[in-house]
Design a protein around this motif. Structure first.
Motif, PDB file in Angstrom:
ATOM      1  N   GLU A  17     -18.060   8.898  50.754  1.00  0.00           N
ATOM      2  CA  GLU A  17     -19.516   9.410  51.093  1.00  0.00           C
ATOM      3  C   GLU A  17     -20.709   9.996  51.974  1.00  0.00           C
ATOM      4  OE1 GLU A  17     -20.660  10.751  47.994  1.00  0.00           O
ATOM      5  OE2 GLU A  17     -18.674   9.675  46.613  1.00  0.00           O
ATOM      6  N   GLN A  18     -19.884   9.423  52.900  1.00  0.00           N
ATOM      7  CA  GLN A  18     -20.854   9.619  54.404  1.00  0.00           C
ATOM      8  C   GLN A  18     -19.712  10.312  54.802  1.00  0.00           C
ATOM      9  OE1 GLN A  18     -23.471   8.289  54.342  1.00  0.00           O
ATOM     10  NE2 GLN A  18     -23.099   7.789  52.400  1.00  0.00           N
ATOM     11  N   THR A  19     -19.072  10.579  54.446  1.00  0.00           N
ATOM     12  CA  THR A  19     -17.406  11.166  55.364  1.00  0.00           C
ATOM     13  C   THR A  19     -17.636  12.326  55.698  1.00  0.00           C
ATOM     14  OG1 THR A  19     -16.120  11.276  54.042  1.00  0.00           O
ATOM     15  CG2 THR A  19     -16.161   9.161  56.377  1.00  0.00           C
ATOM     16  N   PHE A  20     -16.867  13.934  56.674  1.00  0.00           N
ATOM     17  CA  PHE A  20     -16.441  14.940  55.835  1.00  0.00           C
ATOM     18  C   PHE A  20     -15.491  14.866  54.622  1.00  0.00           C
ATOM     19  CE2 PHE A  20     -12.052  15.967  56.862  1.00  0.00           C
ATOM     20  CZ  PHE A  20     -12.056  14.800  57.279  1.00  0.00           C
ATOM     21  N   VAL A  21     -15.014  13.822  54.238  1.00  0.00           N
ATOM     22  CA  VAL A  21     -13.970  13.656  53.325  1.00  0.00           C
ATOM     23  C   VAL A  21     -14.923  14.584  52.321  1.00  0.00           C
ATOM     24  CG1 VAL A  21     -12.218  13.010  51.908  1.00  0.00           C
ATOM     25  CG2 VAL A  21     -12.649  12.938  54.357  1.00  0.00           C
ATOM     26  N   MET A  22     -15.695  13.490  51.182  1.00  0.00           N
ATOM     27  CA  MET A  22     -16.505  13.946  50.288  1.00  0.00           C
ATOM     28  C   MET A  22     -17.541  14.639  50.200  1.00  0.00           C
ATOM     29  SD  MET A  22     -15.531  12.394  47.764  1.00  0.00           S
ATOM     30  CE  MET A  22     -14.572  11.138  47.270  1.00  0.00           C
ATOM     31  N   LYS A  23     -17.545  15.236  51.925  1.00  0.00           N
ATOM     32  CA  LYS A  23     -18.727  16.225  51.415  1.00  0.00           C
ATOM     33  C   LYS A  23     -18.259  17.419  51.466  1.00  0.00           C
ATOM     34  CE  LYS A  23     -21.731  13.601  54.903  1.00  0.00           C
ATOM     35  NZ  LYS A  23     -22.985  13.134  55.781  1.00  0.00           N
ATOM     36  N   ASP A  24     -17.185  17.592  52.110  1.00  0.00           N
ATOM     37  CA  ASP A  24     -16.751  19.325  52.214  1.00  0.00           C
ATOM     38  C   ASP A  24     -15.767  19.382  50.875  1.00  0.00           C
ATOM     39  OD1 ASP A  24     -17.191  19.034  54.362  1.00  0.00           O
ATOM     40  OD2 ASP A  24     -14.979  19.466  55.395  1.00  0.00           O
ATOM     41  N   MET A  25     -15.311  18.044  50.111  1.00  0.00           N
ATOM     42  CA  MET A  25     -14.936  18.257  48.532  1.00  0.00           C
ATOM     43  C   MET A  25     -16.092  18.565  47.233  1.00  0.00           C
ATOM     44  SD  MET A  25     -11.497  17.502  49.037  1.00  0.00           S
ATOM     45  CE  MET A  25     -11.129  17.078  46.898  1.00  0.00           C
ATOM     46  N   LYS A  26     -16.804  18.065  47.890  1.00  0.00           N
ATOM     47  CA  LYS A  26     -17.729  19.044  46.700  1.00  0.00           C
ATOM     48  C   LYS A  26     -18.978  19.878  47.700  1.00  0.00           C
ATOM     49  CE  LYS A  26     -20.739  14.341  46.163  1.00  0.00           C
ATOM     50  NZ  LYS A  26     -21.349  13.337  46.316  1.00  0.00           N
ATOM     51  N   LYS A  27     -18.842  20.182  48.564  1.00  0.00           N
ATOM     52  CA  LYS A  27     -19.080  21.300  48.751  1.00  0.00           C
ATOM     53  C   LYS A  27     -17.806  22.687  48.077  1.00  0.00           C
ATOM     54  CE  LYS A  27     -19.764  24.734  52.615  1.00  0.00           C
ATOM     55  NZ  LYS A  27     -19.281  25.589  52.172  1.00  0.00           N
ATOM     56  N   TYR A  28     -16.874  22.466  47.921  1.00  0.00           N
ATOM     57  CA  TYR A  28     -16.325  22.974  47.485  1.00  0.00           C
ATOM     58  C   TYR A  28     -15.709  23.255  46.431  1.00  0.00           C
ATOM     59  CZ  TYR A  28     -15.792  25.465  52.103  1.00  0.00           C
ATOM     60  OH  TYR A  28     -15.955  25.728  53.742  1.00  0.00           O
ATOM     61  N   ARG A  29     -16.573  22.382  45.646  1.00  0.00           N
ATOM     62  CA  ARG A  29     -16.134  21.807  43.899  1.00  0.00           C
ATOM     63  C   ARG A  29     -15.677  23.345  43.262  1.00  0.00           C
ATOM     64  NH1 ARG A  29     -20.954  21.657  45.084  1.00  0.00           N
ATOM     65  NH2 ARG A  29     -22.759  21.630  42.892  1.00  0.00           N
ATOM     66  N   LYS A  30     -16.488  24.351  43.202  1.00  0.00           N
ATOM     67  CA  LYS A  30     -16.344  25.294  42.020  1.00  0.00           C
ATOM     68  C   LYS A  30     -15.112  26.133  43.083  1.00  0.00           C
ATOM     69  CE  LYS A  30     -21.057  24.581  41.085  1.00  0.00           C
ATOM     70  NZ  LYS A  30     -22.444  25.122  41.139  1.00  0.00           N
ATOM     71  N   ILE A  31     -15.397  26.090  43.861  1.00  0.00           N
ATOM     72  CA  ILE A  31     -14.197  27.665  44.158  1.00  0.00           C
ATOM     73  C   ILE A  31     -12.809  27.449  43.157  1.00  0.00           C
ATOM     74  CG2 ILE A  31     -12.247  27.494  46.082  1.00  0.00           C
ATOM     75  CD1 ILE A  31     -15.137  28.987  46.960  1.00  0.00           C
ATOM     76  N   PRO A  32     -11.730  26.490  43.127  1.00  0.00           N
ATOM     77  CA  PRO A  32     -10.839  26.630  42.202  1.00  0.00           C
ATOM     78  C   PRO A  32     -10.735  27.264  40.791  1.00  0.00           C
ATOM     79  CG  PRO A  32     -11.326  24.387  43.146  1.00  0.00           C
ATOM     80  CD  PRO A  32     -12.373  24.259  43.002  1.00  0.00           C
ATOM     81  N   VAL A  56     -21.312  43.439  42.537  1.00  0.00           N
ATOM     82  CA  VAL A  56     -22.351  42.261  43.256  1.00  0.00           C
ATOM     83  C   VAL A  56     -22.327  41.024  43.024  1.00  0.00           C
ATOM     84  CG1 VAL A  56     -24.841  41.707  42.460  1.00  0.00           C
ATOM     85  CG2 VAL A  56     -23.489  44.391  43.332  1.00  0.00           C
ATOM     86  N   GLY A  57     -21.380  41.484  41.025  1.00  0.00           N
ATOM     87  CA  GLY A  57     -21.628  39.898  40.505  1.00  0.00           C
ATOM     88  C   GLY A  57     -20.270  38.996  40.757  1.00  0.00           C
ATOM     89  N   ASP A  58     -19.167  39.852  41.782  1.00  0.00           N
ATOM     90  CA  ASP A  58     -17.666  38.925  42.886  1.00  0.00           C
ATOM     91  C   ASP A  58     -18.976  38.088  44.111  1.00  0.00           C
ATOM     92  OD1 ASP A  58     -16.172  39.609  40.826  1.00  0.00           O
ATOM     93  OD2 ASP A  58     -15.532  41.352  41.899  1.00  0.00           O
ATOM     94  N   ALA A  59     -19.953  39.124  44.177  1.00  0.00           N
ATOM     95  CA  ALA A  59     -19.870  38.204  45.495  1.00  0.00           C
ATOM     96  C   ALA A  59     -20.609  37.409  45.262  1.00  0.00           C
ATOM     97  CB  ALA A  59     -20.619  39.327  46.560  1.00  0.00           C
ATOM     98  N   PHE A  60     -21.378  37.237  44.020  1.00  0.00           N
ATOM     99  CA  PHE A  60     -23.042  36.701  43.810  1.00  0.00           C
ATOM    100  C   PHE A  60     -21.997  34.937  43.371  1.00  0.00           C
ATOM    101  CE2 PHE A  60     -25.355  34.487  40.521  1.00  0.00           C
ATOM    102  CZ  PHE A  60     -26.386  34.349  40.860  1.00  0.00           C
ATOM    103  N   LYS A  61     -20.801  35.628  42.120  1.00  0.00           N
ATOM    104  CA  LYS A  61     -19.957  34.326  41.904  1.00  0.00           C
ATOM    105  C   LYS A  61     -19.406  33.911  43.120  1.00  0.00           C
ATOM    106  CE  LYS A  61     -18.017  36.294  38.952  1.00  0.00           C
ATOM    107  NZ  LYS A  61     -17.122  37.163  37.465  1.00  0.00           N
ATOM    108  N   LEU A  62     -19.416  34.183  43.984  1.00  0.00           N
ATOM    109  CA  LEU A  62     -18.838  33.957  45.488  1.00  0.00           C
ATOM    110  C   LEU A  62     -19.383  33.102  46.136  1.00  0.00           C
ATOM    111  CD1 LEU A  62     -15.468  33.143  46.592  1.00  0.00           C
ATOM    112  CD2 LEU A  62     -16.341  34.813  47.954  1.00  0.00           C
ATOM    113  N   ALA A  63     -20.249  33.508  46.415  1.00  0.00           N
ATOM    114  CA  ALA A  63     -21.431  32.817  47.308  1.00  0.00           C
ATOM    115  C   ALA A  63     -22.289  31.678  46.546  1.00  0.00           C
ATOM    116  CB  ALA A  63     -22.478  33.903  47.213  1.00  0.00           C
ATOM    117  N   LYS A  64     -22.117  31.782  45.278  1.00  0.00           N
ATOM    118  CA  LYS A  64     -22.578  30.387  44.169  1.00  0.00           C
ATOM    119  C   LYS A  64     -21.784  28.961  44.857  1.00  0.00           C
ATOM    120  CE  LYS A  64     -24.455  29.483  39.891  1.00  0.00           C
ATOM    121  NZ  LYS A  64     -23.519  29.832  38.676  1.00  0.00           N
TER     122      LYS A  64
END
Lengths: 100, 434
Positions: free
Chosen positions: B355-370, B423-431
């Motif tokens: 949890e303290q490393t980039f591994v979990m931090k990055d995995m969490k950051k992009y959790r909604k991308i897939p 606008v919706g695409d941009a907003f969803k991607l940003a989110k």
């Protein structure tokens, strides 16, 4: 003939580059006996990157494992239907990547 | 080998397994590593880019003898339609540093080198040995593994599962669910050989400098996926991958997709006259944070691809593999020193450290991308066409005044996707990106 057949020829040319140690008589993947393949099983005829799956004249799906690269795509696609039996080849057998 | 007892058994000799085995052997633990291939790397496939930082944490002086191909000085990000690409390129002489940040590598050669380090550190490696199941005691605690080598059993305090994305041992032992077809990509790749001078002149390189191209667009025929082309010393790695459920739903074969990508007018000249020497395929876990399985239990830990540790957005995987392998190993060494047992509660220290490393931090950051990419396929079809058409309209000088061109470009965006849609695409991607 069809484009599927043309590409099947091309994939054989691709696989010809690779090294394999075939475990003769012990295929590591088996399609279970069936009358009519599910959509998932049928999709393997185009999803398998080695073109191992083909439909026979009775419409059933058959596998020849010699060119298999052991990626596991077919196992995952048919996990729900349970139409194939999948194991890794015995230690040392199967594809041998020089580059990977 | 039946009566032998080890401190730890590592299943698999890829980046995560090697990182784990090396770290523990170096600290004096009795390590057995099992690999089903004839040699480490013989079953492994990657693009491949090596991220120096993750390996430096394990073998600081790896540059002295590791088989590195080229250090990356230029990144090209391409959005492609059928005839063209628009690109964002970043090239910097800053990447010509004493200790470069990223290298292209050839995995079979790299894995052999890494494995030699593991054995030099004192681990025992058994190749041509497929692990068939986990052995448990009456309390369900994992105490070893069974292999196909003379049906041999071998025992250890803890088993580290570094068995890769298609990890049958953990999955069949009920440690994790089956990988879902929509959370894993199938990639195919070829190795094309050319003299190094040709590669250097073709890609504007000198010495060991290298270029990587990552591409998306109509090349994946509406499926979620990307293509790539990496320069090695005397070869070019070229490949393409898409989500497995997309392949299953489409008629396209992976090899036809690769052929079309290789024949794209932007790619074809880069591969001209090259000799193809290998065709490979592999799965890539791309489900992200939400598909990470349970990582520890009584007597076992999961690392690398088996734990779904891939950052698909940034095309990172081997560095997450090495880092999870290292941290799992450090946790085991720490518990061993404290004479603590390898219970689930104690091994949870591994996930706490992760949890303290980039591994979990990055995995969490992009959790909604897939999920975003799965539900917005037009990202791969519509936008590439809009961008390339806009570029063509902008750069083609044909007597049409610039204001009319601007209007035409803006109109094409509005017409095909509506202002709300854009606008919706941009907003969803940003989110999803946040």
């Amino acid at each position: 003939m069809s484009s599927v057949q043309e590409s099947a020829m091309r994939v054989e040319e691709k696989l010809y580059q690779n090294r394999y140690l075939v475990d003769a008589g012990r295929p590591h993947i088996r399609v279970l006996p069936h009358d009519k393949p599910s959509k998932a099983l049928l999709s393997l005829t185009h999803t398998c990157p080695a073109g191992c799956y083909e439909q026979n004249e009775r419409g059933q799906v058959e596998i020849t494992t010699d060119g298999c690269m052991e990626c596991g795509t077919c196992r995952i696609v048919t996990a729900k239907t349970g139409e194939i039996e999948w194991n890794y080849p015995r230690g040392g057998f199967g594809v041998l990547y020089k580059f990977g | 080998m039946s009566d032998e007892h080890y401190d730890v058994i590592v299943v698999g000799a890829g980046p995560s397994g090697n990182a784990a085995a090396y770290t523990m052997a170096k600290e004096g633990l009795k390590v057995l590593q099992l690999e089903r291939g004839e040699y480490p790397g013989s079953k492994n496939v990657q693009g491949a880019i090596l991220y120096a930082n993750a390996l430096e944490q394990i073998i600081p002086d790896f540059r002295e003898d590791a088989p590195l191909e080229r250090h990356v000085i230029e990144q090209r990000m391409w959005t492609m339609d059928d005839a063209s690409h628009v690109g964002m390129h970043y090239r910097s002489d800053d990447f010509n540093e004493e200790k470069p940040n990223r290298y292209t590598i050839i995995r079979a050669q790299f894995d052999k080198w890494f494995s030699r380090k593991v054995r030099d550190a004192g681990a025992v490696l058994l190749c041509e040995t497929t692990v068939t199941e986990l052995l448990r005691d009456s309390n369900g605690r994992v105490i070893g593994v069974r292999t196909d080598r003379n049906a041999g059993k071998v025992f250890a305090d803890v088993v580290i599962l570094a068995e890769g994305v298609n990890g049958l041992v953990g999955q069949r032992s009920g440690l994790r669910k089956e990988v879902a077809p929509d959370s894993v990509a199938l990639a195919v790749k070829e190795m094309h050989f050319l003299p190094r001078e040709v590669i250097e002149s073709r890609f504007n390189l000198k010495g060991d400098e290298g270029v990587v191209i990552e591409a998306m667009g109509t090349i994946t025929k509406g499926m979620t996926g990307t293509g790539f082309l990496y320069t090695n010393q005397e070869s070019i790695s070229v490949g393409i991958g898409c989500i497995v459920s997309d392949f299953a739903d489409n008629e396209t074969t992976p090899y036809d997709l690769l052929e079309a990508f290789k024949n794209h007018p932007s790619i074809k000249p880069l591969l001209a006259d090259a000799e193809c020497k290998e065709y490979a395929s592999h799965l890539i876990p791309e489900g992200g944070y939400n598909s990470i399985p349970e990582l520890v239990g009584d007597g076992w830990i999961v690392v690398g691809d088996a734990g779904q540790f891939v950052n698909a957005v940034h095309r990172e995987g081997s560095n997450l593999a090495m880092t999870t392998g290292r941290i799992a190993a450090e946790t085991v060494v720490w518990l061993k020193r404290r004479r603590d047992e390898m219970s689930k509660a104690n091994l949870t220290e591994y996930t706490r450290r992760l949890e303290q490393t980039f591994v979990m931090k990055d995995m969490k950051k992009y959790r909604k991308i897939p999920g975003y990419l799965h539900n917005n396929k037009h990202v791969f079809t519509l936008y590439p066409k809009l961008f390339t058409n806009a570029a063509q309209s902008w750069f083609r000088v044909d007597g049409v005044d610039k204001r009319s061109k601007e209007k035409e470009i803006m109109g094409s965006f509005r017409k095909s996707r509506s202002v709300l849609g854009l606008v919706g695409d941009a907003f969803k991607l940003a989110k999803a990106w946040r």
